[in-house]
Design a protein around this motif. Structure first.
Motif, PDB file in Angstrom:
ATOM      1  N   ALA A 243      28.820  40.013 -74.148  1.00 33.81           N
ATOM      2  CA  ALA A 243      30.083  39.275 -74.221  1.00 33.81           C
ATOM      3  C   ALA A 243      29.860  37.892 -73.622  1.00 33.81           C
ATOM      4  CB  ALA A 243      31.193  40.014 -73.467  1.00 33.81           C
ATOM      5  N   GLY A 244      30.621  36.916 -74.130  1.00 34.96           N
ATOM      6  CA  GLY A 244      30.467  35.554 -73.634  1.00 34.96           C
ATOM      7  C   GLY A 244      31.685  35.039 -72.901  1.00 34.96           C
ATOM      8  N   PHE A 245      32.781  35.820 -72.907  1.00 38.48           N
ATOM      9  CA  PHE A 245      34.023  35.354 -72.303  1.00 38.48           C
ATOM     10  C   PHE A 245      34.804  36.558 -71.786  1.00 38.48           C
ATOM     11  CE2 PHE A 245      38.556  34.224 -72.565  1.00 38.48           C
ATOM     12  CZ  PHE A 245      38.552  33.035 -71.857  1.00 38.48           C
ATOM     13  N   TRP A 246      35.522  36.358 -70.692  1.00 41.48           N
ATOM     14  CA  TRP A 246      36.325  37.433 -70.108  1.00 41.48           C
ATOM     15  C   TRP A 246      37.520  36.820 -69.406  1.00 41.48           C
ATOM     16  CZ3 TRP A 246      35.745  39.768 -64.734  1.00 41.48           C
ATOM     17  CH2 TRP A 246      36.572  40.875 -64.591  1.00 41.48           C
ATOM     18  N   HIS A 247      38.695  37.373 -69.648  1.00 39.67           N
ATOM     19  CA  HIS A 247      39.942  36.869 -69.075  1.00 39.67           C
ATOM     20  C   HIS A 247      40.651  38.042 -68.385  1.00 39.67           C
ATOM     21  CE1 HIS A 247      44.094  34.783 -69.792  1.00 39.67           C
ATOM     22  NE2 HIS A 247      43.728  34.782 -68.518  1.00 39.67           N
ATOM     23  N   GLU A 248      41.027  37.858 -67.134  1.00 36.61           N
ATOM     24  CA  GLU A 248      41.610  38.967 -66.369  1.00 36.61           C
ATOM     25  C   GLU A 248      42.480  38.421 -65.237  1.00 36.61           C
ATOM     26  OE1 GLU A 248      42.960  41.925 -65.883  1.00 36.61           O
ATOM     27  OE2 GLU A 248      41.149  42.775 -66.775  1.00 36.61           O
ATOM     28  N   GLU A 249      43.293  39.273 -64.680  1.00 31.50           N
ATOM     29  CA  GLU A 249      44.027  38.967 -63.449  1.00 31.50           C
ATOM     30  C   GLU A 249      43.354  39.722 -62.307  1.00 31.50           C
ATOM     31  OE1 GLU A 249      48.185  39.710 -63.717  1.00 31.50           O
ATOM     32  OE2 GLU A 249      48.521  38.229 -65.311  1.00 31.50           O
ATOM     33  N   LEU A 250      42.891  38.978 -61.306  1.00 26.56           N
ATOM     34  CA  LEU A 250      42.207  39.574 -60.163  1.00 26.56           C
ATOM     35  C   LEU A 250      42.901  39.139 -58.872  1.00 26.56           C
ATOM     36  CD1 LEU A 250      38.446  39.041 -61.147  1.00 26.56           C
ATOM     37  CD2 LEU A 250      39.812  41.116 -61.421  1.00 26.56           C
ATOM     38  N   VAL A 251      42.467  39.717 -57.775  1.00 20.93           N
ATOM     39  CA  VAL A 251      43.037  39.376 -56.468  1.00 20.93           C
ATOM     40  C   VAL A 251      41.909  38.990 -55.527  1.00 20.93           C
ATOM     41  CG1 VAL A 251      44.406  40.169 -54.515  1.00 20.93           C
ATOM     42  CG2 VAL A 251      44.936  40.996 -56.814  1.00 20.93           C
ATOM     43  N   PHE A 252      41.954  37.740 -55.027  1.00 21.85           N
ATOM     44  CA  PHE A 252      41.000  37.275 -54.020  1.00 21.85           C
ATOM     45  C   PHE A 252      41.590  37.501 -52.628  1.00 21.85           C
ATOM     46  CE2 PHE A 252      39.359  34.936 -57.645  1.00 21.85           C
ATOM     47  CZ  PHE A 252      38.001  34.882 -57.396  1.00 21.85           C
ATOM     48  N   LEU A 253      40.733  37.402 -51.623  1.00 19.23           N
ATOM     49  CA  LEU A 253      41.170  37.421 -50.230  1.00 19.23           C
ATOM     50  C   LEU A 253      40.838  36.078 -49.609  1.00 19.23           C
ATOM     51  CD1 LEU A 253      39.932  40.962 -49.084  1.00 19.23           C
ATOM     52  CD2 LEU A 253      42.248  40.311 -49.761  1.00 19.23           C
ATOM     53  N   ASP A 254      41.823  35.415 -48.995  1.00 14.33           N
ATOM     54  CA  ASP A 254      41.523  34.129 -48.360  1.00 14.33           C
ATOM     55  C   ASP A 254      40.860  34.360 -47.002  1.00 14.33           C
ATOM     56  OD1 ASP A 254      43.512  34.751 -46.529  1.00 14.33           O
ATOM     57  OD2 ASP A 254      45.010  33.430 -47.408  1.00 14.33           O
ATOM     58  N   SER A 255      40.585  33.287 -46.293  1.00 12.09           N
ATOM     59  CA  SER A 255      39.842  33.388 -45.029  1.00 12.09           C
ATOM     60  C   SER A 255      40.582  34.190 -43.967  1.00 12.09           C
ATOM     61  CB  SER A 255      39.541  31.982 -44.493  1.00 12.09           C
ATOM     62  OG  SER A 255      40.755  31.272 -44.275  1.00 12.09           O
ATOM     63  N   ALA A 256      41.915  34.311 -44.117  1.00  9.45           N
ATOM     64  CA  ALA A 256      42.712  35.087 -43.160  1.00  9.45           C
ATOM     65  C   ALA A 256      42.910  36.531 -43.616  1.00  9.45           C
ATOM     66  CB  ALA A 256      44.061  34.416 -42.941  1.00  9.45           C
ATOM     67  N   GLY A 257      42.352  36.883 -44.791  1.00  3.10           N
ATOM     68  CA  GLY A 257      42.488  38.241 -45.297  1.00  3.10           C
ATOM     69  C   GLY A 257      43.721  38.463 -46.148  1.00  3.10           C
ATOM     70  N   ASN A 258      44.459  37.389 -46.453  1.00 10.78           N
ATOM     71  CA  ASN A 258      45.653  37.511 -47.294  1.00 10.78           C
ATOM     72  C   ASN A 258      45.263  37.589 -48.768  1.00 10.78           C
ATOM     73  OD1 ASN A 258      47.460  37.174 -45.034  1.00 10.78           O
ATOM     74  ND2 ASN A 258      46.945  34.994 -45.076  1.00 10.78           N
ATOM     75  N   GLU A 259      46.016  38.362 -49.536  1.00 11.41           N
ATOM     76  CA  GLU A 259      45.729  38.501 -50.958  1.00 11.41           C
ATOM     77  C   GLU A 259      46.192  37.269 -51.729  1.00 11.41           C
ATOM     78  OE1 GLU A 259      47.314  42.121 -52.520  1.00 11.41           O
ATOM     79  OE2 GLU A 259      45.777  43.371 -51.556  1.00 11.41           O
ATOM     80  N   VAL A 260      45.336  36.834 -52.661  1.00 13.58           N
ATOM     81  CA  VAL A 260      45.650  35.682 -53.509  1.00 13.58           C
ATOM     82  C   VAL A 260      45.485  36.114 -54.962  1.00 13.58           C
ATOM     83  CG1 VAL A 260      45.113  33.287 -54.056  1.00 13.58           C
ATOM     84  CG2 VAL A 260      44.758  34.123 -51.728  1.00 13.58           C
ATOM     85  N   PRO A 261      46.565  36.503 -55.639  1.00 16.05           N
ATOM     86  CA  PRO A 261      46.450  36.923 -57.041  1.00 16.05           C
ATOM     87  C   PRO A 261      46.174  35.720 -57.938  1.00 16.05           C
ATOM     88  CG  PRO A 261      48.744  36.915 -56.371  1.00 16.05           C
ATOM     89  CD  PRO A 261      47.955  36.603 -55.144  1.00 16.05           C
ATOM     90  N   VAL A 262      45.235  35.864 -58.873  1.00 17.94           N
ATOM     91  CA  VAL A 262      44.876  34.753 -59.754  1.00 17.94           C
ATOM     92  C   VAL A 262      44.725  35.236 -61.191  1.00 17.94           C
ATOM     93  CG1 VAL A 262      43.658  33.517 -57.921  1.00 17.94           C
ATOM     94  CG2 VAL A 262      42.385  35.028 -59.432  1.00 17.94           C
ATOM     95  N   ASP A 263      44.942  34.304 -62.098  1.00 12.80           N
ATOM     96  CA  ASP A 263      44.612  34.498 -63.510  1.00 12.80           C
ATOM     97  C   ASP A 263      43.278  33.780 -63.704  1.00 12.80           C
ATOM     98  OD1 ASP A 263      45.845  35.093 -66.418  1.00 12.80           O
ATOM     99  OD2 ASP A 263      44.755  33.205 -66.465  1.00 12.80           O
ATOM    100  N   ILE A 264      42.219  34.514 -64.068  1.00 17.67           N
ATOM    101  CA  ILE A 264      40.873  33.940 -64.057  1.00 17.67           C
ATOM    102  C   ILE A 264      40.172  34.123 -65.394  1.00 17.67           C
ATOM    103  CG2 ILE A 264      39.839  36.053 -63.094  1.00 17.67           C
ATOM    104  CD1 ILE A 264      37.993  34.152 -61.439  1.00 17.67           C
ATOM    105  N   LYS A 265      39.400  33.095 -65.781  1.00 16.07           N
ATOM    106  CA  LYS A 265      38.625  33.130 -67.023  1.00 16.07           C
ATOM    107  C   LYS A 265      37.149  32.944 -66.672  1.00 16.07           C
ATOM    108  CE  LYS A 265      42.460  31.115 -69.612  1.00 16.07           C
ATOM    109  NZ  LYS A 265      42.964  29.948 -70.376  1.00 16.07           N
ATOM    110  N   PHE A 266      36.308  33.838 -67.185  1.00 16.01           N
ATOM    111  CA  PHE A 266      34.869  33.775 -66.973  1.00 16.01           C
ATOM    112  C   PHE A 266      34.201  33.371 -68.287  1.00 16.01           C
ATOM    113  CE2 PHE A 266      36.453  36.670 -63.808  1.00 16.01           C
ATOM    114  CZ  PHE A 266      35.655  36.486 -62.689  1.00 16.01           C
ATOM    115  N   SER A 267      33.300  32.391 -68.245  1.00 22.67           N
ATOM    116  CA  SER A 267      32.536  31.983 -69.427  1.00 22.67           C
ATOM    117  C   SER A 267      31.054  32.083 -69.104  1.00 22.67           C
ATOM    118  CB  SER A 267      32.874  30.550 -69.834  1.00 22.67           C
ATOM    119  OG  SER A 267      34.227  30.434 -70.187  1.00 22.67           O
ATOM    120  N   LYS A 268      30.310  32.667 -70.021  1.00 22.32           N
ATOM    121  CA  LYS A 268      28.876  32.852 -69.797  1.00 22.32           C
ATOM    122  C   LYS A 268      28.157  31.524 -69.949  1.00 22.32           C
ATOM    123  CE  LYS A 268      26.509  34.875 -72.963  1.00 22.32           C
ATOM    124  NZ  LYS A 268      26.053  35.915 -73.891  1.00 22.32           N
TER     125      LYS A 268
END
Length: 489
Positions: free
Chosen positions: A203-228
């Motif tokens: 696959a060359g492309f992927w689109h998803e909603e993920l959750v990052f953690l900031d430096s304080a450990g708080n959740e940061v929901p994002v809409d993210i696109k990955f391109s190879k």
């Protein structure tokens, strides 16, 4: 004659050689300075910049390699052409090893030297254009309001300021971090499932909603696109662009959805009203035919028509229920009684079923202020869907408890479950996974409307097996002594 004005330095201990090269190169439009020794050449380089240095290798006071080394270390944009009358493979290899752009031997053809110089300036022009494009690209990336970062072997090798700000850290703190160390544990499996096909060139492309953690450990929901990116020896390169899903974005999506549902409700109400008008005479004439027909064969046909008409009227009633969204007539009841009543009704509808039912309800009362008939309708719909999904065998589990100021009822089954791609559509009006003849797609949409009108929530939750729904309603403040213990049927 060329109009290009570029600076050259000629270093040679033969004054005639310096003078000849200076005049010939000036005719070609270059600005030329000369030096007669290694020391003089180094002094000039230390005080001024030159695009090209043409230097002999053998000097009484040293070697042209010293000038070459100086340019390599301190004047990296300066290109060096080495020349000598003592031609040898060893001196050529040494010059090239220390970064010489070209190597010529004396006596040389001036056209050959000129060609080498022009090739250098062409290379400089191309490098400047590439550098300009890189600067433009970098400026574009830095001006992005969205987070941008590049992965190699799942490790961050570049990130813009927006990405660092999103995670409340510096760019330096991001570089070198493994992607999975930045993600919330709950989404690592999802990220693994998306990245693996890209790394396998599937696959060359992927689109998803993920959750990052900031430096304080708080959740940061994002809409993210990955391109190879390109595959290199260092591993896979993946370019990532992500936008934070803010509370405002979520509320905006809910508003749009609510407007769509409102419009659909108005349209549905009109359609249902018209259908109801058409069904009224049909059912009336069927009743007359039933009373005036004695032929057995015709009686069977009339009963079939009557059954179909009643089924159509039931669908119309569901449409009206969905469209009207009448305010609930609330009173305080025990949620346990509603669960037991709805379960009893559904079990009687599936007499041949061997489904095992587990009721794990708190021993104390679960008081809620609701429209009992509407909430029982919600529970009946969910229980019925579970029975139909499992078939004759399986386990239906219902858990009920108070959590804070809420009454929470979780209904889970051991059926085939609901796929991730269908979860966000499950409460959409007219959406159904059942066969056309078995479902209208309004059941769960009506349930969603009922629970919402009761200031509660209904959602699909993670389950080890099968499907699971969670109902949340406000806990009533009334005491159990004043509570109605059953539903009027």
């Amino acid at each position: 004659m060329s109009e290009i004005k570029n600076r050259l330095l000629v270093v040679d201990d033969e004054s005639n050689m310096c003078l000849s090269l200076k005049k010939l190169l000036e005719i070609e439009g270059f600005e030329v300075l000369t030096a007669g020794s290694v020391k003089e050449g180094l002094d000039i380089l230390n005080s001024s910049f030159f695009d090209v240095v043409i230097t002999d290798i053998v000097f009484p006071d040293g070697s042209g390699i010293e000038i070459l080394k100086y340019c390599t270390e301190y004047c990296r944009k300066t290109k060096v052409i080495c020349m000598t009358g003592m031609a040898s493979t060893g001196s050529a290899i040494e010059a090239i090893r220390y970064g010489a752009h070209d190597y010529v031997t004396k006596p040389f053809d001036f056209d050959m030297v000129l060609h080498s110089i022009k090739s250098i300036f062409e290379k400089i022009r191309m490098e400047e254009e590439i550098g300009l494009e890189k600067d433009r690209y970098r400026a574009l990336i830095e001006d992005l309001k969205d987070g941008y970062f590049v992965l190699e072997n799942r490790t961050v090798v570049y990130a813009n300021q927006a990405m660092a700000s999103m995670l409340q850290c510096s760019i330096r703190e991001l570089i070198g971090r493994d992607l999975f160390s930045l993600l919330a544990p709950a989404v690592t499996d999802t990220a693994e499932a998306g990245l693996t096909p890209m790394e396998r060139q599937e696959a060359g492309f992927w689109h998803e909603e993920l959750v990052f953690l900031d430096s304080a450990g708080n959740e940061v929901p994002v809409d993210i696109k990955f391109s190879k990116g390109r595959a290199e020896e260092c591993g896979q390169t993946v370019v990532c662009l992500c936008r934070e899903i803010t509370e405002r974005d979520i509320l905006w999506e809910r508003l749009i959805k609510a407007e769509k549902l409102a419009l659909m409700g108005e349209m549905t109400a009109g359609i249902a009203h018209e259908l109801n008008n058409k069904l009224t005479p049909v059912l009336g004439f069927i009743e007359l035919l039933r009373m005036n027909t004695e032929d057995a064969a015709n009686q069977d046909r009339i009963e079939a028509i009557h059954s179909a008409a009643l089924g159509a009227r039931k669908i119309v009633q569901s449409l009206l229920t969905f469209a009207r969204r009448e305010p609930p007539r609330k009173r305080v009841v025990d949620m346990k009684k509603l669960v037991e009543s709805a379960m009893s009704l559904v079990r009687s509808s599936f007499p041949a079923s061997e489904v095992k039912v587990l009721l794990e309800l708190e021993s104390d009362c679960l008081p809620v202020s609701v429209d009992a008939a509407q909430i029982e309708q919600v529970l009946t719909n969910i229980f019925k869907n579970a029975y139909e999904a499992m078939g004759r065998h399986g386990t239906l589990k219902v858990e009920g408890r108070t959590i804070g100021e809420k009454v929470v009822v979780t209904v889970s089954d051991t059926g085939p479950g609901i796929s991730d791609e269908l979860r966000h559509r499950i409460f959409t009006p007219f959406f159904t996974t059942k066969e056309r003849a078995r479902g209208t797609g309004l059941g769960l949409s009506i349930c969603h409307g009922i629970i919402t009108n009761h200031d509660g929530e209904i959602e699909v939750v993670e389950s080890e097996q099968g499907a699971a729904f969670r109902l949340t309603l406000p806990l009533s403040e009334e005491t159990p002594a004043g509570m109605l213990q059953c539903v009027d049927n």
